[in-house]
Design a protein around this motif. Structure first.
Motif, PDB file in Angstrom:
ATOM      1  N   ALA A 184       9.368   2.487  -4.887  1.00  0.00           N
ATOM      2  CA  ALA A 184       8.861   2.836  -3.554  1.00  0.00           C
ATOM      3  C   ALA A 184       7.342   2.739  -3.617  1.00  0.00           C
ATOM      4  N   THR A 185       6.677   3.096  -2.526  1.00  0.00           N
ATOM      5  CA  THR A 185       5.215   3.128  -2.454  1.00  0.00           C
ATOM      6  C   THR A 185       4.786   4.470  -1.885  1.00  0.00           C
ATOM      7  N   ILE A 186       3.726   5.031  -2.440  1.00  0.00           N
ATOM      8  CA  ILE A 186       3.170   6.276  -1.905  1.00  0.00           C
ATOM      9  C   ILE A 186       1.752   6.002  -1.418  1.00  0.00           C
ATOM     10  N   VAL A 187       1.427   6.541  -0.246  1.00  0.00           N
ATOM     11  CA  VAL A 187       0.140   6.283   0.404  1.00  0.00           C
ATOM     12  C   VAL A 187      -0.537   7.614   0.705  1.00  0.00           C
ATOM     13  N   ALA A 188      -1.795   7.751   0.296  1.00  0.00           N
ATOM     14  CA  ALA A 188      -2.593   8.934   0.636  1.00  0.00           C
ATOM     15  C   ALA A 188      -3.307   8.674   1.957  1.00  0.00           C
ATOM     16  N   LEU A 189      -3.147   9.587   2.925  1.00  0.00           N
ATOM     17  CA  LEU A 189      -3.704   9.401   4.264  1.00  0.00           C
ATOM     18  C   LEU A 189      -4.879  10.316   4.582  1.00  0.00           C
ATOM     19  N   ASP A 190      -5.151  11.271   3.730  1.00  0.00           N
ATOM     20  CA  ASP A 190      -6.249  12.195   3.991  1.00  0.00           C
ATOM     21  C   ASP A 190      -7.072  12.361   2.719  1.00  0.00           C
ATOM     22  N   PRO A 191      -8.300  11.846   2.720  1.00  0.00           N
ATOM     23  CA  PRO A 191      -9.001  11.148   3.810  1.00  0.00           C
ATOM     24  C   PRO A 191      -8.515   9.715   3.951  1.00  0.00           C
ATOM     25  N   ILE A 192      -9.194   8.953   4.827  1.00  0.00           N
ATOM     26  CA  ILE A 192      -8.821   7.560   5.058  1.00  0.00           C
ATOM     27  C   ILE A 192     -10.086   6.727   5.157  1.00  0.00           C
ATOM     28  N   TYR A 193      -9.993   5.473   4.713  1.00  0.00           N
ATOM     29  CA  TYR A 193     -11.133   4.561   4.755  1.00  0.00           C
ATOM     30  C   TYR A 193     -11.147   3.777   6.067  1.00  0.00           C
ATOM     31  N   VAL A 194     -12.343   3.326   6.457  1.00  0.00           N
ATOM     32  CA  VAL A 194     -12.491   2.298   7.490  1.00  0.00           C
ATOM     33  C   VAL A 194     -13.415   1.228   6.921  1.00  0.00           C
ATOM     34  N   ARG A 258     -17.989   0.324   3.964  1.00  0.00           N
ATOM     35  CA  ARG A 258     -16.824   1.193   4.094  1.00  0.00           C
ATOM     36  C   ARG A 258     -17.255   2.610   4.443  1.00  0.00           C
ATOM     37  N   GLY A 259     -16.495   3.244   5.314  1.00  0.00           N
ATOM     38  CA  GLY A 259     -16.688   4.652   5.633  1.00  0.00           C
ATOM     39  C   GLY A 259     -15.454   5.441   5.241  1.00  0.00           C
ATOM     40  N   VAL A 260     -15.616   6.742   5.087  1.00  0.00           N
ATOM     41  CA  VAL A 260     -14.488   7.612   4.764  1.00  0.00           C
ATOM     42  C   VAL A 260     -14.463   8.748   5.767  1.00  0.00           C
ATOM     43  N   LEU A 261     -13.260   9.058   6.289  1.00  0.00           N
ATOM     44  CA  LEU A 261     -13.114  10.053   7.345  1.00  0.00           C
ATOM     45  C   LEU A 261     -11.996  11.027   6.992  1.00  0.00           C
ATOM     46  N   PRO A 262     -12.170  12.314   7.304  1.00  0.00           N
ATOM     47  CA  PRO A 262     -11.064  13.257   7.129  1.00  0.00           C
ATOM     48  C   PRO A 262      -9.926  12.909   8.079  1.00  0.00           C
ATOM     49  N   ASN A 263      -8.697  13.137   7.637  1.00  0.00           N
ATOM     50  CA  ASN A 263      -7.529  12.748   8.440  1.00  0.00           C
ATOM     51  C   ASN A 263      -6.392  13.738   8.208  1.00  0.00           C
ATOM     52  N   ALA A 264      -6.733  15.037   8.314  1.00  0.00           N
ATOM     53  CA  ALA A 264      -5.755  16.077   8.002  1.00  0.00           C
ATOM     54  C   ALA A 264      -4.529  16.014   8.906  1.00  0.00           C
ATOM     55  N   ASP A 265      -4.709  15.648  10.162  1.00  0.00           N
ATOM     56  CA  ASP A 265      -3.569  15.572  11.081  1.00  0.00           C
ATOM     57  C   ASP A 265      -2.856  14.225  11.015  1.00  0.00           C
ATOM     58  N   ARG A 266      -3.347  13.325  10.137  1.00  0.00           N
ATOM     59  CA  ARG A 266      -2.756  11.995   9.935  1.00  0.00           C
ATOM     60  C   ARG A 266      -2.655  11.218  11.243  1.00  0.00           C
TER      61      ARG A 266
END
Length: 368
Positions: A184-194, A258-266
């Motif tokens: 399978a694949t696991i993805v971290a969403l918090d934080p997130i890059y742009v 690249r920027g990094v942003l908090p994404n607690a609510d996904r």
């Protein structure tokens, strides 16, 4: 005489000057932004693979679930590897016993040699036996560690907090037979890059501004980054600059950033198209006029102003960004100029008008 009187009464009387609304530019500070388009990307993205061979015994999560670091996700036939670990531990215990015996015999032979009760050759043989026992114990300890690692690999757990994709294998399927099998694949969403690109001209402008303000590379990495999605107004998601490439892409003439942003609510998912802006300068006492007051011709943008004699003049201007319904005028206007904001069709350069002074109402900038 009657004819002459009629002529005097019909003499031409010029019409009164046309009424137009005028306003002096609004003065206030504004932030100059670098704007770009980009895409969101996962902070971490890892393929979960089977590192040992065996039949998949269980799947311990629900497809698409959010899991915490260390959560057990898959179990691969652990009994076989547990037995191998026990076998290695038993061999290590035997090697330890052999070493103890060899150590004891070495000490006895060493004492006898000192009393000249046995030959030096007997001590040399005892020494070799002890050293060989020590090597065997070291080998047994390594085998135990390898067996313990393989036994640990039978439980595939989450390496970090994230969302796990749908499983790619089924219970009872043989995995890891010839090469690592992706489970399978696991993805971290918090934080997130742009990720986005900055053109060469903007890179030069930002570097010049940073040099003027004495900013270091670390200071640039603390610049705020704001993004908005296609269905969102403004730039509601805020983070900070995280990375800028060391060289420009010669084929595109752009610098990857690249920027990094908090994404607690996904709310943000990897792969979203995003509008990006980064504040690069704070301009004080900038001049704003309504965007509707601007015209354009082959020479560029212009506004119509009324001079001290109430005569209309055309002024070429250099415009800046649009904030709400107001446009920044970077060059070509003075703070006390009277700009025509309404009645533009009645205003002809070189002709007099009747100006009606109005005040430009300050408006919040778009997207704030």
């Amino acid at each position: 005489m009657a004819i002459l009187s009629a002529c005097e009464q019909n003499a031409f009387v010029p019409p009164p000057p046309a009424k137009v609304e005028v306003a002096v530019p609004l003065q206030r500070s504004f932030t100059r932004y670098l704007e770009a388009t980009g895409n969101t990307a996962a902070f971490k993205n890892v393929d979960l693979v089977a590192r040992v061979q065996g039949f998949l015994q269980s799947i311990n999560y629900r497809d698409g679930a959010y899991v915490k670091e260390g959560t057990s996700l898959f179990t691969i036939e652990p009994d076989t590897y547990k037995l191998k670990l026990e076998q290695a531990q038993a061999a290590e215990a035997g090697a330890q016993a052999t070493l103890r015996q060899a150590e004891a015999d070495f000490k006895r032979q060493q004492d006898l040699v000192q009393r000249q009760a046995v030959s030096q050759a007997t001590l040399d043989s005892s020494t070799a036996t002890r050293d060989n026992a020590q090597a065997n114990l070291s080998q047994a300890q390594v085998n135990t560690k390898i067996a313990a690692m393989n036994y640990g690999y039978t439980n595939v757990s989450a390496p970090f907090d994230g969302v796990v994709s749908a499983h790619l294998v089924s219970i009872g399927e043989l995995v890891g037979a010839s090469s690592p099998t992706q489970l399978a694949t696991i993805v971290a969403l918090d934080p997130i890059y742009v990720n986005f690109n900055v053109n060469e001209q903007d890179v030069l402008r930002i570097r010049e501004e940073a040099r003027r303000r004495g900013m270091t590379v670390d200071d640039l990495r603390q610049l705020p980054v704001e993004i908005g999605l296609q269905t969102e107004a403004g730039f509601p998601h805020k983070g900070k600059l995280d990375y800028a490439a060391a060289t420009l892409n010669q084929s595109t003439g752009t610098l990857p950033v690249r920027g990094v942003l908090p994404n607690a609510d996904r709310a943000l998912l990897p792969g979203f198209f995003a509008r990006v802006r980064v504040p690069v300068d704070q301009v004080e006492n900038a001049l704003f006029v309504p965007d509707v007051a601007l015209g354009a011709d082959q020479a560029g943008r212009y506004v119509l102003v009324v001079n001290a004699d109430n005569v209309v003049e055309q002024r070429k201007v250099r415009t800046g960004p649009l904030e709400g319904e107001l446009r920044v005028i970077e060059e070509g206007l003075k703070p006390d100029d009277r700009v025509i904001t309404a009645g533009l069709l009645r205003a002809i350069p070189g002709q007099k008008v009747d100006p009606q002074l109005r005040k430009i109402e300050a408006q919040p900038a778009a997207g704030r």
